[in-house]
Design an enzyme around this catalytic site. Structure first.
Site, PDB file in Angstrom:
ATOM      1  N   GLU A  59       4.398  -2.998 -13.423  1.00  0.00           N
ATOM      2  CA  GLU A  59       5.790  -3.459 -13.621  1.00  0.00           C
ATOM      3  C   GLU A  59       6.707  -2.281 -13.949  1.00  0.00           C
ATOM      4  O   GLU A  59       7.504  -2.330 -14.881  1.00  0.00           O
ATOM      5  CB  GLU A  59       5.862  -4.559 -14.670  1.00  0.00           C
ATOM      6  CG  GLU A  59       5.163  -5.815 -14.162  1.00  0.00           C
ATOM      7  CD  GLU A  59       5.455  -7.056 -14.975  1.00  0.00           C
ATOM      8  OE1 GLU A  59       6.604  -7.220 -15.417  1.00  0.00           O
ATOM      9  OE2 GLU A  59       4.524  -7.855 -15.151  1.00  0.00           O
ATOM     10  N   PRO A  79       0.813  -1.215   0.000  1.00  0.00           N
ATOM     11  CA  PRO A  79       0.000   0.000   0.000  1.00  0.00           C
ATOM     12  C   PRO A  79       0.857   1.282   0.000  1.00  0.00           C
ATOM     13  O   PRO A  79       0.515   2.253  -0.658  1.00  0.00           O
ATOM     14  CB  PRO A  79      -0.819  -0.117   1.289  1.00  0.00           C
ATOM     15  CG  PRO A  79      -0.929  -1.595   1.526  1.00  0.00           C
ATOM     16  CD  PRO A  79       0.356  -2.184   1.025  1.00  0.00           C
ATOM     17  N   ASN A  80       2.011   1.240   0.698  1.00  0.00           N
ATOM     18  CA  ASN A  80       2.859   2.440   0.766  1.00  0.00           C
ATOM     19  C   ASN A  80       4.201   2.276   0.068  1.00  0.00           C
ATOM     20  O   ASN A  80       5.120   3.058   0.280  1.00  0.00           O
ATOM     21  CB  ASN A  80       3.091   2.835   2.233  1.00  0.00           C
ATOM     22  CG  ASN A  80       1.782   3.248   2.889  1.00  0.00           C
ATOM     23  OD1 ASN A  80       0.999   4.004   2.315  1.00  0.00           O
ATOM     24  ND2 ASN A  80       1.511   2.703   4.064  1.00  0.00           N
ATOM     25  N   ARG A  85     -18.473   1.283 -41.594  1.00  0.00           N
ATOM     26  CA  ARG A  85     -19.195   2.496 -41.195  1.00  0.00           C
ATOM     27  C   ARG A  85     -19.261   3.476 -42.368  1.00  0.00           C
ATOM     28  O   ARG A  85     -18.227   3.902 -42.901  1.00  0.00           O
ATOM     29  CB  ARG A  85     -18.470   3.155 -40.017  1.00  0.00           C
ATOM     30  CG  ARG A  85     -19.070   4.463 -39.566  1.00  0.00           C
ATOM     31  CD  ARG A  85     -20.430   4.265 -38.939  1.00  0.00           C
ATOM     32  NE  ARG A  85     -20.960   5.501 -38.381  1.00  0.00           N
ATOM     33  CZ  ARG A  85     -22.219   5.660 -38.012  1.00  0.00           C
ATOM     34  NH1 ARG A  85     -23.090   4.655 -38.144  1.00  0.00           N
ATOM     35  NH2 ARG A  85     -22.624   6.796 -37.508  1.00  0.00           N
TER      36      ARG A  85
HETATM   37  C1  LIG Z   1      -4.154  -4.145 -12.049  1.00  0.00           C
HETATM   38  C2  LIG Z   1      -2.830  -4.154 -11.343  1.00  0.00           C
HETATM   39  C3  LIG Z   1      -2.157  -5.351 -11.184  1.00  0.00           C
HETATM   40  C4  LIG Z   1      -0.949  -5.387 -10.487  1.00  0.00           C
HETATM   41  N1  LIG Z   1      -0.329  -6.588 -10.261  1.00  0.00           N
HETATM   42  C5  LIG Z   1       0.733  -6.637  -9.418  1.00  0.00           C
HETATM   43  C6  LIG Z   1       1.290  -7.896  -8.999  1.00  0.00           C
HETATM   44  O1  LIG Z   1       0.840  -8.969  -9.414  1.00  0.00           O
HETATM   45  N2  LIG Z   1       2.332  -7.873  -8.124  1.00  0.00           N
HETATM   46  C7  LIG Z   1       2.860  -6.717  -7.630  1.00  0.00           C
HETATM   47  O2  LIG Z   1       3.789  -6.769  -6.825  1.00  0.00           O
HETATM   48  N3  LIG Z   1       2.368  -5.506  -8.032  1.00  0.00           N
HETATM   49  C8  LIG Z   1       1.316  -5.443  -8.880  1.00  0.00           C
HETATM   50  N4  LIG Z   1       0.799  -4.227  -9.262  1.00  0.00           N
HETATM   51  C9  LIG Z   1       1.408  -3.005  -8.744  1.00  0.00           C
HETATM   52  C10 LIG Z   1       2.093  -2.140  -9.798  1.00  0.00           C
HETATM   53  O3  LIG Z   1       3.287  -2.722 -10.225  1.00  0.00           O
HETATM   54  C11 LIG Z   1       2.256  -0.740  -9.171  1.00  0.00           C
HETATM   55  O4  LIG Z   1       0.970  -0.142  -9.241  1.00  0.00           O
HETATM   56  C12 LIG Z   1       3.288   0.106  -9.847  1.00  0.00           C
HETATM   57  O5  LIG Z   1       4.572  -0.375  -9.557  1.00  0.00           O
HETATM   58  C13 LIG Z   1       3.212   1.575  -9.409  1.00  0.00           C
HETATM   59  O6  LIG Z   1       3.171   1.698  -8.018  1.00  0.00           O
HETATM   60  P1  LIG Z   1       2.014   2.612  -7.364  1.00  0.00           P
HETATM   61  O7  LIG Z   1       0.724   2.214  -7.957  1.00  0.00           O
HETATM   62  O8  LIG Z   1       2.163   2.541  -5.906  1.00  0.00           O
HETATM   63  O9  LIG Z   1       2.333   4.083  -7.873  1.00  0.00           O
HETATM   64  P2  LIG Z   1       3.331   5.139  -7.209  1.00  0.00           P
HETATM   65  O10 LIG Z   1       4.680   4.558  -7.050  1.00  0.00           O
HETATM   66  O11 LIG Z   1       2.681   5.745  -6.009  1.00  0.00           O
HETATM   67  O12 LIG Z   1       3.401   6.239  -8.356  1.00  0.00           O
HETATM   68  C14 LIG Z   1       2.381   7.230  -8.567  1.00  0.00           C
HETATM   69  C15 LIG Z   1       2.914   8.204  -9.630  1.00  0.00           C
HETATM   70  O13 LIG Z   1       4.111   8.869  -9.141  1.00  0.00           O
HETATM   71  C16 LIG Z   1       5.158   8.688 -10.070  1.00  0.00           C
HETATM   72  N5  LIG Z   1       6.435   8.601  -9.371  1.00  0.00           N
HETATM   73  C17 LIG Z   1       6.734   7.852  -8.282  1.00  0.00           C
HETATM   74  N6  LIG Z   1       8.023   8.033  -7.929  1.00  0.00           N
HETATM   75  C18 LIG Z   1       8.552   8.901  -8.834  1.00  0.00           C
HETATM   76  C19 LIG Z   1       9.842   9.481  -9.029  1.00  0.00           C
HETATM   77  N7  LIG Z   1      10.877   9.200  -8.223  1.00  0.00           N
HETATM   78  N8  LIG Z   1      10.024  10.322 -10.071  1.00  0.00           N
HETATM   79  C20 LIG Z   1       8.993  10.619 -10.902  1.00  0.00           C
HETATM   80  N9  LIG Z   1       7.753  10.111 -10.775  1.00  0.00           N
HETATM   81  C21 LIG Z   1       7.540   9.252  -9.758  1.00  0.00           C
HETATM   82  C22 LIG Z   1       4.848   7.374 -10.781  1.00  0.00           C
HETATM   83  O14 LIG Z   1       5.523   7.285 -12.016  1.00  0.00           O
HETATM   84  C23 LIG Z   1       3.330   7.491 -10.934  1.00  0.00           C
HETATM   85  O15 LIG Z   1       3.018   8.292 -12.030  1.00  0.00           O
HETATM   86  C24 LIG Z   1      -0.395  -4.177  -9.980  1.00  0.00           C
HETATM   87  C25 LIG Z   1      -1.070  -2.970 -10.177  1.00  0.00           C
HETATM   88  C26 LIG Z   1      -2.279  -2.943 -10.821  1.00  0.00           C
HETATM   89  C27 LIG Z   1      -2.986  -1.629 -10.962  1.00  0.00           C
END
Ligand SMILES: Cc1cc2nc3c(=O)[nH]c(=O)nc-3n(C[C@H](O)[C@H](O)[C@H](O)COP(=O)(O)OP(=O)(O)OC[C@H]3O[C@@H](n4cnc5c(N)ncnc54)[C@H](O)[C@@H]3O)c2cc1C
Length: 380
Positions: A364, A128-129, A269
């Site tokens: 990913e 989550p974090n 279309r």
């Molecule tokens: C449908 C789905 C399936 C998934 N399946 C898996 C799975 O099977 N296993 C698993 O482990 N994970 C899984 N994930 C997690 C996925 O890999 C993460 O959502 C992804 O790595 C991004 O992390 P976050 O969502 O916390 O975004 P955050 O890291 O919070 O990022 C939010 C935004 O901030 C930007 N950002 C963050 N840090 C920086 C930086 N230093 N510089 C510039 N921009 C930045 C990011 O690019 C993004 O635009 C899944 C996610 C989804 C939505």
């Protein structure tokens, strides 16, 4: 155009395309509607050698190369990204670190049944974090005699609701930021392992996704991958490098589907007394789509070929993931535009690919993260 496809590759592509069209396509509508993965597909695909083609034959795999895996994933995604997503989470993410770093006993107990489709795997890294900032993960594994006790939670885990085991990243040595991480194989039956209700998603709905929570979860020490504390970061990195190349083919499959649907729709279309494909504006969009799909596919095969040749593709795998997922967004946008108002209606398949493909610049590694990797690899 394709990058050095062999006759074997072409035969494999035709076989998986026929399988996807005949055995998967009829399941898609219900699977997406009910947000349920058709679980029998794991065994069915294994029987045909379509579940884990890249693992060695002695473990029950197909002994194929990375290009073959890309062909498979493109063809699956062309028909249904949600189904492809579950297969990739199983064979490319969950099972991969066991193959690359697991003990013989772990391979026998967890990898071989995964290859046969008898056990479903998942990969738990994100929290989550802790998303992009992997090193900040908070899940802890503490040694207790012959076991580790895991506490923490993993967010957005593909196959979470249906998996038999999940490979979980946790700190064994939190004081060694990044370096003190390990991967553990956590079985669904482990005491203290809880799965949230399925998460409702915009797209890829039939890949079942959940949050996994570990509360004093007891895992045998023998389930630690690699056999010693620390070193899990490299195992994660190796898994994700392979996965990024696969993402090139996921993007290509979605792009190919959007292109085919758009070309078909544009022929049917009629506006201003003519099929809209006769308007230059439509033809130019389709021409650009065709070109970009070709580049995406070729670039993916090229990177897969480098990977197969043993080249370090840390930079190239990020490049192919970034290029293909971002180029896909333009293709999907144009596909929706060609479909006009009908594209926005649920009965037209293009909207599903649009919803599904939107995910790809996030999972990913986000596009921003891949730009950071590429810049670093370029020495900036
Ligand atoms: C449908 C789905 C399936 C998934 N399946 C898996 C799975 O099977 N296993 C698993 O482990 N994970 C899984 N994930 C997690 C996925 O890999 C993460 O959502 C992804 O790595 C991004 O992390 P976050 O969502 O916390 O975004 P955050 O890291 O919070 O990022 C939010 C935004 O901030 C930007 N950002 C963050 N840090 C920086 C930086 N230093 N510089 C510039 N921009 C930045 C990011 O690019 C993004 O635009 C899944 C996610 C989804 C939505």
């Amino acid at each position: 155009m394709a990058y050095q496809l062999t006759e074997e590759h072409r035969i494999f592509r035709d076989a998986i395309r026929a399988f996807a069209e005949n055995e998967i396509a009829p399941l898609v509508e219900e699977a997406e509607e009910t947000e349920t993965f058709p679980k029998h597909l794991f065994k069915r695909m294994a029987e045909y050698g379509f579940l884990c083609p890249r693992y060695p034959e002695e473990l029950g795999g197909g002994g194929a190369d990375k290009i073959a895996e890309c062909i498979l994933v493109e063809e699956l995604t062309r028909v249904c990204s949600g189904i492809a997503g579950a297969v990739v989470a199983h064979s490319g993410l969950g099972a991969m670190p066991i193959y690359q770093y697991g003990s013989e006993e772990q391979k026998e107990r967890f990898l071989v049944p995964a290859i046969k489709g008898e056990k479903i795997a998942a990969f738990g890294l994100t929290e989550p974090n802790a998303g992009s900032d992997v090193a900040s993960l908070q899940t802890r594994a503490e040694r207790d005699g012959d076991n580790y006790i895991i506490n923490g939670s993993k967010m957005f885990i593909s196959n979470g609701p249906i998996c038999d085991y999940v490979v979980v990243a946790a700190y064994t040595q939190p004081e060694r930021r990044g370096e003190g991480i390990n991967l553990f194989i956590v079985e669904r039956s482990a005491p203290g392992f809880n799965v949230s209700p399925k998460l409702k998603k915009v797209g890829n709905r039939c890949t079942e996704t959940a949050e996994l929570v570990f509360e004093d979860c007891v895992v045998p020490a023998s389930n630690m991958i690699g056999g010693k504390e620390g070193g899990g970061f490299k195992q994660i990195d190796d898994t994700l490098i392979s996965g990024r190349i696969t993402y090139g083919s996921r993007s290509t499959g979605t792009a190919q589907a959007a292109y085919e649907l758009s070309a078909q729709y544009a022929k049917e279309r009629v506006q201003f007394g003519r099929p809209i494909i006769e308007f230059q504006a439509t033809r130019f969009k389709l021409a650009e789509m065709a070109m970009n799909v070709d580049i995406m596919r070729t670039y993916t095969y090229y990177t897969a070929h480098l990977y197969d040749s043993g080249v370090n593709v840390r930079k190239e795998s990020s490049m192919v993931k970034l290029f293909c997922t971002e180029t896909l967004q333009k293709i999907l946008n144009d596909a929706m535009q060609i479909h006009g108002g009908y594209g926005y209606m649920m009965e037209y398949a293009v909207q599903r690919h649009w919803r599904d493909g939107r995910l790809f610049t996030v999972t990913e590694g986000t596009s921003e993260v891949h730009k950071m990797v590429i810049a670093r690899e370029c020495g900036f």
